[in-house]
Scaffold this motif. Structure first.
Motif, PDB file in Angstrom:
ATOM      1  N   ARG A   1      -7.224  -2.617  -2.962  1.00 40.01           N
ATOM      2  CA  ARG A   1      -6.209  -3.080  -2.020  1.00 40.01           C
ATOM      3  C   ARG A   1      -6.843  -3.481  -0.697  1.00 40.01           C
TER       4      ARG A   1
ATOM      5  N   GLU B   1       1.710  -8.708  -7.314  1.00 45.82           N
ATOM      6  CA  GLU B   1       0.973  -7.764  -6.463  1.00 45.82           C
ATOM      7  C   GLU B   1       1.128  -8.121  -4.984  1.00 45.82           C
TER       8      GLU B   1
ATOM      9  N   GLU C   1       2.999  -5.922  -2.168  1.00 40.42           N
ATOM     10  CA  GLU C   1       2.299  -5.550  -0.935  1.00 40.42           C
ATOM     11  C   GLU C   1       3.168  -5.826   0.282  1.00 40.42           C
TER      12      GLU C   1
ATOM     13  N   GLY D   1      -0.699  -1.774  -8.843  1.00 42.28           N
ATOM     14  CA  GLY D   1      -1.724  -2.767  -8.531  1.00 42.28           C
ATOM     15  C   GLY D   1      -2.872  -2.728  -9.525  1.00 42.28           C
TER      16      GLY D   1
END
Length: 232
Positions: free
Chosen positions: A20, A109, A113, A131
């Motif tokens: 991430r 994803e 986010e 994720g």
């Protein structure tokens, strides 16, 4: 002896957070590159207006003060508009259904986010796990037939069930997120439970695809609908 699955899960979560951080770094680079292109267009437009004004002044032997001021103000106005618009693009839930299969996991994803700040802290690990699962299934989606039944089931999970779960949570007033419902759990706990189920479903779908078990894949969303959609 400590159970191995817990250690593996924590390892995956730590890996997800590292991934991430790398994704956020790349996303910030993309946003700044977009903003710099926008600023460059604004400067080019400003320079173009003033150059045209200067050429006109030379060709006509001068311009009146009013026309010169209008040209200056026009250049400034155009610069400000182009420096602000178009806004940095953001993904919406409706965009997920339009994404191609090779782009679907990455788009999901990025959308997830963008929703992270609206979700409780207890959901962070579940989001990170999703994720990881999305990165796992992404290469498999690129090889799927866009119009096949497997593609429809994956798309339904990522573009309908996941956004529907999160949107239903965010529509609940913040003051009620920690209060018990009739089922004896809070909306935040229901959200985390649902995110964990979706994470597990993505992993199971990935395993089904790796075994080319399309019949098993077709039952995944029926389970999800019976467990969460119907109960909702």
């Amino acid at each position: 002896m400590p159970p191995a699955p817990v250690r593996v899960s924590q390892d995956l979560i730590r890996a997800a957070r590292r991934q991430r951080a790398a994704r956020l770094y790349n996303a910030r680079k993309e946003r700044w590159a977009f903003r710099l292109r926008r600023i460059r267009r604004a400067f080019l437009a400003l320079a173009g207006i003033w150059i045209v004004t200067l050429v006109a002044a030379l060709a006509l032997g001068g311009l009146s003060f009013m026309i010169s001021m209008l040209a200056v103000l026009l250049g400034i106005a155009v610069f400000m508009v182009l420096a602000i618009y178009p806004a940095t693009p953001r993904l919406h839930a409706g965009d997920l259904d339009k994404a191609s299969l090779p782009e679907l996991a990455g788009s999901t994803e990025l959308w997830l986010e963008g929703k992270r700040r609206a979700l409780p802290g207890a959901a962070v690990d579940a989001i990170d796990m999703i994720g990881v699962r999305l990165e796992q299934i992404a290469p498999q989606l690129a090889a799927l037939d866009e119009n096949g039944p497997a593609a429809r089931e994956v798309r339904k999970l990522l573009s309908e069930h996941l956004p529907g779960l999160i949107d239903s949570y965010t529509r609940i007033p913040a003051s009620l997120h920690g209060k018990l419902t009739a089922g004896g759990v809070t909306p935040s706990e229901q959200l985390v439970d649902g995110l964990c189920v979706i994470s597990d479903q993505i992993e199971a779908m990935s395993l089904d695809l790796s075994r080319n078990d399309l019949d098993a894949l077709a039952t995944r969303n029926r389970f999800l609908e019976s467990k969460y959609v119907d109960r909702d």
